[in-house]
Design a protein around this motif. Structure first.
Motif, short mmCIF file in Angstrom:
data_model
loop_
_atom_site.label_atom_id
_atom_site.label_comp_id
_atom_site.label_asym_id
_atom_site.label_seq_id
_atom_site.Cartn_x
_atom_site.Cartn_y
_atom_site.Cartn_z
N LYS A 26 74.65 -85.15 -49.81
CA LYS A 26 74.55 -83.71 -50.07
C LYS A 26 75.05 -83.00 -48.83
CE LYS A 26 73.15 -80.06 -52.39
NZ LYS A 26 74.41 -79.37 -52.17
N PRO A 86 75.79 -79.55 -46.79
CA PRO A 86 75.43 -78.13 -46.80
C PRO A 86 76.58 -77.18 -46.49
CG PRO A 86 74.66 -79.18 -44.79
CD PRO A 86 75.29 -80.26 -45.62
N HIS A 105 79.48 -75.78 -43.29
CA HIS A 105 79.28 -75.36 -41.91
C HIS A 105 78.69 -73.96 -41.82
CE1 HIS A 105 82.72 -72.67 -42.00
NE2 HIS A 105 83.40 -73.62 -42.60
N GLY A 106 78.00 -73.70 -40.70
CA GLY A 106 77.44 -72.37 -40.45
C GLY A 106 78.48 -71.44 -39.84
N SER A 107 78.01 -70.34 -39.29
CA SER A 107 78.94 -69.37 -38.70
C SER A 107 79.52 -69.90 -37.40
CB SER A 107 78.19 -68.07 -38.40
OG SER A 107 77.43 -67.70 -39.49
N MET A 108 80.61 -69.26 -36.94
CA MET A 108 81.22 -69.70 -35.69
C MET A 108 80.28 -69.38 -34.52
SD MET A 108 84.63 -68.48 -33.70
CE MET A 108 85.81 -68.64 -35.00
N TRP A 109 80.07 -70.36 -33.66
CA TRP A 109 79.14 -70.18 -32.56
C TRP A 109 79.45 -71.23 -31.50
CZ3 TRP A 109 73.12 -70.47 -33.19
CH2 TRP A 109 72.53 -70.00 -32.04
N LEU A 130 76.20 -79.71 -30.30
CA LEU A 130 75.66 -80.24 -31.56
C LEU A 130 76.65 -81.14 -32.26
CD1 LEU A 130 73.81 -77.07 -32.89
CD2 LEU A 130 72.77 -79.14 -32.01
N THR A 141 79.37 -81.43 -42.51
CA THR A 141 78.49 -82.48 -42.99
C THR A 141 77.02 -82.13 -42.74
OG1 THR A 141 80.19 -84.09 -42.52
CG2 THR A 141 77.97 -84.96 -42.82
N TYR A 142 76.73 -81.57 -41.57
CA TYR A 142 75.34 -81.34 -41.20
C TYR A 142 74.93 -79.87 -41.24
CZ TYR A 142 75.60 -86.19 -39.80
OH TYR A 142 75.78 -87.54 -39.80
N GLY A 143 75.84 -78.98 -41.61
CA GLY A 143 75.48 -77.56 -41.70
C GLY A 143 75.18 -76.95 -40.36
N ILE A 144 75.89 -77.38 -39.33
CA ILE A 144 75.65 -76.80 -38.01
C ILE A 144 76.78 -75.80 -37.71
CG2 ILE A 144 74.30 -78.73 -37.17
CD1 ILE A 144 76.60 -79.87 -35.81
N PRO A 145 76.57 -74.91 -36.74
CA PRO A 145 77.56 -73.85 -36.52
C PRO A 145 78.94 -74.43 -36.21
CG PRO A 145 75.60 -73.46 -35.19
CD PRO A 145 75.47 -74.83 -35.77
#
Lengths: 273, 265
Positions: free
Chosen positions: B196, B198, B200-204, B211, B233-237
């Motif tokens: 599953k 998620p 990627h998050g916003s640019m950061w 991370l 893959t991990y939904g990190i920024p």
């Protein structure tokens, strides 16, 4: 009632003494200081490292604008569990950027801390964390980053102090236009409290007093914006409270501003434990 | 040998065609089975391939474009200066890319110079490439990714009625998803209900690079992720236009693969 701050040495380093001095200056009962929360839990053998890492990995919020929180029935990836495991006892090295579900984290930590001897009546734990915390806001149906989560245990997010309160609107407009974040941070340096800022320990002290006030009175916040118990949502509110960074660098004050009513209240806590 | 009065050797069209087809076919047959296939020839895939090949792994990089290097030619906003936060400059030293210090902890290099050196460095290490080749599916056996299914990129670009061309499969011990934000290989497993993702998050930039490196590694038996794919893959920024995270993630994935294969340690 005793209270204990966990993780100050690990997360504030040498600045932990400023936290202590600031709380002391308010006349409030002084908290005891204990190691980082997972070090305490592991030392008391309340859980093993892998279980803790697995539970923490489940509390990650993958998207702040999501309408639903983490699904605890979904198994985290092994790399996520391994990541949590690597930093469980070295919070000072943990990279921030992943928000965790603050309310669920509280639920997760509560029994573990009770087993470690903490209790709502006799020894309130205030847990400092290297992680971002977010809680769901029903009014706009999305998650919001928080500086702290009140209750038992009280949680304070150190990176949350930098990232949860809003910076000036222009900051976000310029950031969206693709400007280099490091340059942007330099340009707005005077307008927000950043990592390494000398005011951080005093902000933490103010948040810790909010946690104690909540547990003792059921009300953590003050309407007076000049009181550290005020629920600040903007960096300019924190800066108005704690003054410019330079003054603190010169070691001029450890003061946590409190309104007269709350100043009396925290002093009374010493008299009526 | 050139004929007298002529600059170039007397080689005709048919010899040129034979040379292309024969050498391509020889290499292709050889790489139908390999130690590692990296999908995506951006900076993280290239550095990972280089480090694996230097340890003797038979490494193939599949790239859907004709050109290699992904977004490494351009630093952002179409400007061809690429930035690196310390300690990423150490990788530049390793592959011989000149750079200048922009400020404490931040370095800038010419995109074309950095990218071409990285490609050359991967080639020198022994990496082979299948460019203009698009990832189509995974070879999945015994709950483990054991290869990739590929096709020519142009096949995708033409109407299906004209290009009903079946893909082919390449077998390998390890597949690396280095396809950037698309995370194509990981998403293929998601479409099969095996993962599953998620997104990627916003640019950061400040938060993302650490991370990304910390989450680089195996995501499913036989499948590793590096670079921008990690954020999806991990939904990190996600990262902005800076490349240390990608280079270090590529190096990290190579280390992890070598460790998993017990090579080089």
């Amino acid at each position: 009632m005793d209270w204990v701050v966990l993780g100050a040495e690990e997360l504030l380093g040498g600045e932990a003494r400023k936290l202590k001095a600031s709380i002391e200056e308010t006349g409030s009962p002084l908290p005891a200081f204990a190691p980082y929360v997972y070090r305490v839990i592991l030392e008391e053998k309340n859980a093993d490292k892998e279980t803790l890492a697995g539970m923490l990995a489940k509390l990650r919020i993958k998207e702040l604008t999501a309408k639903v929180g983490p699904n605890e029935s979904v198994e985290p990836f092994p790399a996520e569990v391994a990541f949590e495991g690597r930093f469980l006892t070295s919070p000072e090295k943990k990279p921030y950027g992943i928000p965790y579900e603050g309310a669920l984290l509280q639920v997760f930590l509560r029994p573990l801390l009770k087993q470690a001897g903490f209790s709502r009546l006799s020894s309130l734990p205030v847990v400092l964390l290297p992680d971002l915390l977010a809680t769901f806001e029903p009014s706009d149906r999305r998650y919001h980053l928080r500086m702290n989560v009140l209750g038992f245990p009280a949680l304070i997010s150190i990176p949350g102090i930098v990232l949860a309160p809003a910076k000036p609107r222009e900051y976000y407009l310029l950031k969206r236009s693709g400007l280099d974040p490091a340059g942007l941070n330099r340009a707005f340096k005077a307008l927000f409290i950043d990592h390494g800022d000398s005011r951080l320990p005093r902000v933490v002290a103010g948040l810790a007093l909010q946690a104690l006030a909540y547990l003792r009175t059921g009300n953590a916040f003050c309407d007076d914006a000049r009181c550290s118990l005020h629920n600040a949502h903007w960096h300019h509110e924190l800066i108005a409270l704690y003054g410019p960074d330079e003054a603190q660098n010169a070691g001029l004050s450890q003061d946590i501003p409190l309104c007269s009513a709350h100043s009396r209240m925290v002093k009374d806590w010493k008299v009526t434990p | 040998m050139a004929q007298e009065g002529r600059l170039f050797a007397p080689v005709g069209e048919k010899e040129i065609t034979r040379a292309i087809v024969n050498t391509f076919a020889k290499q292709f047959v050889e790489y139908v089975e390999s130690d590692c296939i990296i999908v995506g020839a951006g900076p993280s895939g290239l550095i990972a391939g280089r480090d694996l090949a230097r340890q003797g792994l038979k490494t193939l990089i599949v790239e859907r474009n004709n050109y290699l290097g992904g977004g490494f030619w351009i630093g952002g906003y179409l400007l061809n200066k690429v930035t690196f936060r310390a300690p990423g400059e150490k990788v530049l030293d390793e592959i011989g890319v000149p750079y200048e210090k922009a400020q404490e902890g931040l370095f800038v290099a010419d995109g074309p110079h950095a990218c071409s050196k990285l490609i050359a460095s991967a080639c020198d290490a022994g990496v082979k490439f299948a460019n203009m080749t698009i990832f189509d599916d995974v070879v999945l056996r015994d709950n483990r990714v054991q290869g990739v299914v590929v096709n020519w990129t142009p096949v995708r670009a033409l109407p299906r009625e004209i290009t009903c061309v079946d893909p082919i499969a390449l077998e390998t011990k390890i597949v690396v998803d280095a396809t950037g934000h698309d995370a194509l290989v990981v998403k293929m497993l998601e479409s099969k209900g095996l993962l599953k993702v998620p997104g990627h998050g916003s640019m950061w930039v400040e938060a993302s690079e650490d991370l990304v490196v910390e989450h680089t590694g195996e995501v499913y038996p036989g499948l590793f992720v590096c670079g921008m794919s990690v954020t999806t893959t991990y939904g990190i920024p996600r990262m902005g236009p800076t490349f240390s995270g990608m280079l270090l993630s590529g190096k990290r994935v190579a280390e992890t693969i070598l460790e998993s294969l017990k090579i080089g340690r």
